[in-house]
Design a protein around this motif. Sequence first.
Motif, PDB file in Angstrom:
ATOM      1  N   ILE A 101       0.836  -1.202   0.000  1.00 36.37           N
ATOM      2  CA  ILE A 101       0.000   0.000   0.000  1.00 36.37           C
ATOM      3  C   ILE A 101       0.874   1.257   0.000  1.00 36.37           C
ATOM      4  N   TRP A 102       2.049   1.161   0.593  1.00 32.33           N
ATOM      5  CA  TRP A 102       2.996   2.276   0.613  1.00 32.33           C
ATOM      6  C   TRP A 102       4.070   2.128  -0.474  1.00 32.33           C
ATOM      7  N   ASP A 103       3.723   1.517  -1.600  1.00 30.95           N
ATOM      8  CA  ASP A 103       4.671   1.329  -2.703  1.00 30.95           C
ATOM      9  C   ASP A 103       5.927   0.578  -2.264  1.00 30.95           C
ATOM     10  N   ASN A 104       5.767  -0.358  -1.329  1.00 29.80           N
ATOM     11  CA  ASN A 104       6.868  -1.255  -0.929  1.00 29.80           C
ATOM     12  C   ASN A 104       8.149  -0.486  -0.614  1.00 29.80           C
ATOM     13  N   PRO A 105       8.142   0.292   0.449  1.00 28.28           N
ATOM     14  CA  PRO A 105       9.272   1.199   0.721  1.00 28.28           C
ATOM     15  C   PRO A 105      10.588   0.470   0.942  1.00 28.28           C
ATOM     16  N   ALA A 106      11.659   1.187   0.638  1.00 23.07           N
ATOM     17  CA  ALA A 106      12.998   0.623   0.762  1.00 23.07           C
ATOM     18  C   ALA A 106      13.371   0.372   2.222  1.00 23.07           C
ATOM     19  N   GLU A 107      12.759   1.106   3.137  1.00 26.17           N
ATOM     20  CA  GLU A 107      13.046   0.932   4.564  1.00 26.17           C
ATOM     21  C   GLU A 107      12.240  -0.256   5.072  1.00 26.17           C
ATOM     22  N   ILE A 108      12.694  -1.436   4.715  1.00 25.58           N
ATOM     23  CA  ILE A 108      11.908  -2.654   4.929  1.00 25.58           C
ATOM     24  C   ILE A 108      11.610  -2.889   6.402  1.00 25.58           C
ATOM     25  N   GLU A 154       8.915  -3.336  -6.240  1.00 23.09           N
ATOM     26  CA  GLU A 154       9.330  -1.956  -6.318  1.00 23.09           C
ATOM     27  C   GLU A 154      10.562  -1.692  -5.451  1.00 23.09           C
ATOM     28  N   GLU A 155      10.532  -0.676  -4.584  1.00 21.49           N
ATOM     29  CA  GLU A 155      11.723  -0.310  -3.831  1.00 21.49           C
ATOM     30  C   GLU A 155      12.219  -1.442  -2.938  1.00 21.49           C
ATOM     31  N   ALA A 156      11.289  -2.149  -2.300  1.00 19.40           N
ATOM     32  CA  ALA A 156      11.690  -3.250  -1.423  1.00 19.40           C
ATOM     33  C   ALA A 156      12.392  -4.347  -2.210  1.00 19.40           C
ATOM     34  N   GLN A 157      11.914  -4.626  -3.418  1.00 19.20           N
ATOM     35  CA  GLN A 157      12.541  -5.649  -4.250  1.00 19.20           C
ATOM     36  C   GLN A 157      13.968  -5.244  -4.626  1.00 19.20           C
TER      37      GLN A 157
END
Length: 290
Positions: free
Chosen positions: A15-22, A42-45
């Motif tokens: 929902i939050w575009d898969n943020p990088a700050e996992i 996205e960013e998390a990937q």
Amino acid sequence: MTAPTRPRIGFSTNIWDNPAEIVEHLEFLAGHFTDIEFEIAEEAQEVLFGADGPEYERIVDGMRHVIDKHGLDVSVHAAWYGPHTDLVSPDERERAESISYLRRAVHLAADLNVQRVTYHPGYMSRRPNDVLLDVLRSSLDRVQPLLSRTGVQLCIENMGANRPRYVVFSPEEHVELCRSTGTWMTLDVPHLATVHLPRGDYDEALAMVAPYVRTAHIADIKGADHTHIPIGEGDFDLWGSLETLGTYGFDGAAVVEEFAKGYQPEQYLEAALDFRRRWDAEGARLRGEG
């Protein structure tokens, strides 16, 4: 008299575009939900798949700490967008890479000590569903030894209408796949509705797949439009669908997942929390606690 089984309302990181700050985002969601789906997208990937050994271990250790501290029930959603996400690809090299991505999701679940991984089957390529199912079984055969070693449950997500790139299997085909491979299903409730409400057989479709569901995705829709919107913004009987799933014994996580342009993540969060408050209150009433 025993109260009926009821799914638990959860939330997805996407929902939050898969943020990088996992780790930080998992901690944030843990302040609101105990049932969370971590989506590799996205960013998390980019962060997860781009991490070297020590960085990957740091991320996993951080996630495990949050899971244990809050007593979370977490599932993993495998990569689904972009290259290497087509398990029925006619290109053997692309299919092999897609299988590798799915295996990485299973490894992550095992590293986190969580049980369920959701995956998308892949994309249409002018081949009939029976051929695509055979190819998908072949792909899953190459993941089965890892599933046996780790105990992770692999769950196919049903696709919805109005997105012609994606493979849409019938309820009968989903059941046959689960039976023949020993795998399970992530039921995307809005997806099922967009396909079967217009056909008039939604209740029958839900009843057929319910015994194989290990995770659910939920949201609201308007009519049969394939746009996942915050709960309460549409006219879909999500409450009734979840009650029906409960009558078939499903008491797992029903995760608010997927977002639509024009809405903010906070709207999905507030709507989900409101829905869960009412859902849990009704559950308590039925158990005689209210």
